[in-house]
Motif scaffolding. Structure first.
Motif, short mmCIF file in Angstrom:
data_model
loop_
_atom_site.label_atom_id
_atom_site.label_comp_id
_atom_site.label_asym_id
_atom_site.label_seq_id
_atom_site.Cartn_x
_atom_site.Cartn_y
_atom_site.Cartn_z
N GLY A 50 0.82 -1.21 0.00
CA GLY A 50 0.00 0.00 0.00
C GLY A 50 0.85 1.26 0.00
N LEU A 51 1.89 1.28 0.84
CA LEU A 51 2.76 2.46 0.87
C LEU A 51 3.50 2.61 -0.45
N ALA A 52 3.94 1.48 -1.01
CA ALA A 52 4.63 1.54 -2.31
C ALA A 52 3.70 2.07 -3.40
N ARG A 53 2.42 1.72 -3.31
CA ARG A 53 1.46 2.22 -4.30
C ARG A 53 1.25 3.71 -4.15
N ILE A 54 1.14 4.19 -2.92
CA ILE A 54 0.98 5.63 -2.68
C ILE A 54 2.19 6.39 -3.20
N ARG A 55 3.38 5.91 -2.90
CA ARG A 55 4.59 6.59 -3.39
C ARG A 55 4.68 6.49 -4.91
N GLY A 56 4.13 5.43 -5.48
CA GLY A 56 4.08 5.32 -6.93
C GLY A 56 3.17 6.38 -7.54
N ILE A 57 2.02 6.61 -6.92
CA ILE A 57 1.12 7.66 -7.39
C ILE A 57 1.83 9.00 -7.38
N GLU A 58 2.55 9.28 -6.30
CA GLU A 58 3.24 10.57 -6.16
C GLU A 58 4.34 10.75 -7.20
N SER A 59 4.92 9.65 -7.66
CA SER A 59 6.03 9.74 -8.62
C SER A 59 5.62 9.31 -10.03
N GLN A 60 4.31 9.23 -10.26
CA GLN A 60 3.75 8.91 -11.57
C GLN A 60 4.26 7.57 -12.11
N THR A 61 4.26 6.59 -11.25
CA THR A 61 4.58 5.23 -11.63
C THR A 61 3.69 4.31 -10.82
N ARG A 62 3.80 3.00 -11.02
CA ARG A 62 2.91 2.09 -10.30
C ARG A 62 3.31 1.97 -8.83
N TYR A 63 4.56 1.64 -8.60
CA TYR A 63 5.08 1.49 -7.24
C TYR A 63 6.39 2.26 -7.12
N ALA A 64 6.73 2.62 -5.89
CA ALA A 64 8.00 3.31 -5.65
C ALA A 64 8.36 3.22 -4.17
N GLU A 65 9.65 3.40 -3.90
CA GLU A 65 10.11 3.68 -2.55
C GLU A 65 10.50 5.14 -2.49
N ALA A 66 10.26 5.76 -1.35
CA ALA A 66 10.49 7.20 -1.23
C ALA A 66 11.58 7.47 -0.21
N PHE A 67 12.28 8.58 -0.43
CA PHE A 67 13.43 8.92 0.40
C PHE A 67 13.45 10.42 0.69
N ALA A 68 14.09 10.76 1.79
CA ALA A 68 14.35 12.15 2.11
C ALA A 68 15.79 12.47 1.73
N VAL A 69 16.00 13.62 1.14
CA VAL A 69 17.34 14.10 0.78
C VAL A 69 17.55 15.42 1.49
N THR A 70 18.50 15.45 2.41
CA THR A 70 18.73 16.67 3.18
C THR A 70 19.69 17.62 2.49
N LYS A 71 20.56 17.09 1.64
CA LYS A 71 21.52 17.94 0.93
C LYS A 71 21.88 17.28 -0.39
N LEU A 72 21.86 18.08 -1.45
CA LEU A 72 22.14 17.56 -2.79
C LEU A 72 22.91 18.61 -3.57
N THR A 73 24.09 18.24 -4.07
CA THR A 73 24.89 19.14 -4.90
C THR A 73 24.67 18.78 -6.36
N LEU A 74 24.31 19.77 -7.16
CA LEU A 74 24.07 19.56 -8.58
C LEU A 74 25.28 19.97 -9.40
N ASP A 75 25.47 19.31 -10.51
CA ASP A 75 26.49 19.70 -11.48
C ASP A 75 25.82 19.71 -12.84
N LEU A 76 25.17 20.83 -13.16
CA LEU A 76 24.36 20.93 -14.36
C LEU A 76 25.15 21.43 -15.57
#
Length: 215
Positions: free
Chosen positions: A187-213
């Motif tokens: 059920g949780l995987a399905r909810i996270r899938g809805i949020e990420s526009q896929t069927r199922y997903a695992e979700a994570f928190a990211v506190t800091k992310l450095t980009l190199d665009l």
């Protein structure tokens, strides 16, 4: 929905306060990564359960969740629910893990997890892994502390089902818990899938992310 990859990914560090934390929070992601990258090195650290049936469960489970990987697992004997009182031991264990691996990705608990052991470990991880991508996994439980994730790993239906099957197969000591069932995990995987526009997903928190665009 923006999709970013991790680039070259050869080593993972995965940490949990208790046996089954990694499998519940990131089991689908581990399956996805290990199946896509045979020979991937996974250095895993679990702070409690050492020397008990829980350690036996964890070793069998992570071997199944990391197929084809070079898995190195350490399970310590810190008492469950007492991490704040064993801060130095926990910190030394995280520092020791960092000393033997320089991972491309770290899987760890979330810093806003309501469980003191999860939260304490999450606070220790960035003190040792300062220049690494750390994904904070979530664990459903009675505290009602699930929040708004910032990163998602889509799971194929096959991977989502396999995760649930392996959780039920390898952790018989947890089957009596009212939240430890197929409906909760899928059920949780399905909810996270809805949020990420896929069927199922695992979700994570990211506190800091450095980009190199620029490349």
């Amino acid at each position: 929905m923006i999709r970013l990859g991790a680039g070259s990914l050869n080593r993972i560090a995965a940490v949990g306060a208790h046996c089954d934390d990694l499998a519940i929070g990131a089991g689908g992601t581990l399956l996805t990564l290990c199946l896509a990258r045979p020979g991937l090195r996974v250095d895993a650290l679990v702070l409690s359960g050492g020397g008990s049936e829980r350690e036996e469960e964890e070793r069998a489970a992570l071997a199944a969740f990391c197929p084809g990987a070079e898995l190195h697992l350490t399970v310590l004997k810190l008492p469950d629910g007492r991490l704040p009182a064993h801060w130095e031991e926990a910190k030394a264990a995280v520092e020791e893990l960092r000393g033997r691996t320089d991972p491309d990705l770290v899987l760890a608990p979330r810093t806003d997890d309501a469980h003191q052991d999860h939260r304490g470990l999450a606070q220790l991880v960035p003190t040792a892994f300062r220049d690494h991508l750390v994904l904070g996994y979530e664990i459903v439980k009675w505290d009602g502390d699930l929040g708004r994730p910032t990163a998602y790993q889509p799971l194929s239906p096959e991977i989502a089902e396999r995760k649930v099957h392996l959780l039920q197969e390898h952790y018989p000591s947890q089957r009596h818990r009212p939240w430890y069932d197929r409906e909760a995990f899928l059920g949780l995987a399905r909810i996270r899938g809805i949020e990420s526009q896929t069927r199922y997903a695992e979700a994570f928190a990211v506190t800091k992310l450095t980009l190199d665009l620029g490349e």
